[in-house]
Design a protein around this motif. Structure first.
Motif: not given
Length: 364
Positions: A280-299
């Motif tokens: 969450q911290r990484v994507v929120q500071s990255n301008p490439l993220w469009d703020q729609r989806v950010c999920v981490l799961q054990v698949t």
């Protein structure tokens, strides 16, 4: 002495005729220069895309068409008669048709400039524009082909020996016979596929495709083939029929937005919540993220590792790829720095009594 005067008279008529021809061409050239000078002055005073495009595309065709047009009007003033006048008239008409067709082809470029200026292909949300440009490119090629076809037929009609050919080409029966004659050819099937692609649009200009295992953008759509610009600057050329008959991936069919995945393989001891918070911290500071989806799961849980899937979103495929690389790099660095013991490892349990090199216990 009597023969001298007829020769002198013929020379005078020849000089007069040449003077009329050259004077007509010079007058037409001056008219062209005057017209384009006035247009250029208007453009400098009030900049206009239409004036700029006309000056760019129609200057050369007009430099030929206007002088020949003036000559066609003034040709009867010459002393040519009989067969000589007929030959001169046919040559002027042929040149006039050819230069007029050239001007029409360049007029299509002017229309294209106006459309491209009004609609921007470089905008992020350019789905509607890419639809229009795909149709525009195909219609432009079709219009140029028809202009050349009709001009050739009209030129042929100027000559009695081939007039029947020119007339036949302009009649619907003639056109139908040509299409039927070539319908069995692969090139015509590609042309028909081009019509289908231009108006149903399974692909468009600048679409992102995955074809034959290659990722690239549609760079050009012609009558017979499609040019795909691969990510490493190679070009993949495919026939139009390919996109009608075979499956392919279109990542920008309805929208350019895309989900990107990053897989991490770690030891079972990894604190998943800590990695999720770091994502969450990484994507929120990255301008490439469009703020729609950010999920981490054990698949998945494999024999030796856990599979963590990070799902992030971006506005287009290029941004999604760069965002995935950034997330992968930073999360791997995070685990190395804070949880090095949770990196993938192989465990082996060895019983002490099975080791022949162990010293025997002391009897003391």
């Amino acid at each position: 002495m009597a023969d001298f005067f007829p020769d002198l008279e013929r020379l005078r008529l020849l000089v007069y005729t040449v003077g009329v021809v050259l004077g007509s061409l010079l007058l037409g050239w001056l008219l062209k220069r005057l017209a384009f000078w006035l247009l250029g002055a208007y453009h400098r005073r009030e900049p206009s895309l239409l004036a700029q495009s006309v000056l760019l595309h129609l200057s050369q065709p007009s430099a030929w068409f206007i002088p020949i047009l003036v000559l066609s009007f003034l040709l009867p003033l010459t002393y040519l008669d009989g067969r000589a006048l007929e030959v001169a008239r046919r040559l002027v008409e042929t040149a006039l048709l050819a230069t007029f067709a050239w001007g029409l082809v360049k007029t299509v470029d002017v229309v294209e400039d106006l459309v491209q200026h009004h609609y921007r292909l470089t905008d992020d949300d350019n789905l509607r524009v890419r639809k229009l440009f795909t149709q525009l490119q195909f219609v432009k090629k079709l219009a140029i082909t028809l202009i050349i076809f009709v001009a050739t037929a009209l030129i042929l009609m100027n000559f009695a020996t081939v007039r029947k050919i020119g007339t036949g080409l302009l009649t619907s029966a003639g056109i139908a016979s040509v299409i039927i004659g070539f319908a069995a050819q692969r090139s015509i099937s590609n042309l028909l596929a081009g019509f289908q692609i231009a108006f149903t649009q399974p692909i468009r200009l600048d679409d992102v495709l995955v074809v034959e295992g290659e990722w690239g953008r549609v760079e050009e759509i012609t009558f017979t083939y499609v040019v795909l610009r691969i990510w490493d600057e190679r070009r993949l050329v495919l026939p139009l029929n390919y996109f009608i008959e075979k499956p392919f991936q279109n990542w920008t069919r309805t929208t350019a937005q895309l989900l990107g995945t990053v897989f991490l393989y770690t030891d079972y001891t990894i604190p998943v919540e800590a990695v999720r918070a770091e994502l969450q911290r990484v994507v929120q500071s990255n301008p490439l993220w469009d703020q729609r989806v950010c999920v981490l799961q054990v698949t998945d849980s494999k024999e030796r590792t856990l599979e963590l899937r990070c799902l992030v979103s971006a506005s287009n495929s290029s941004r999604a790829f760069d965002l995935r690389c950034a997330v992968r790099e930073q999360l791997v660095g995070f685990i190395q720095q804070h949880y090095p013991a949770s990196l993938p490892k192989t465990r082996t349990l060895v019983e002490a009594q099975d080791q022949p090199f162990m010293p025997a216990p002391s009897e003391d």
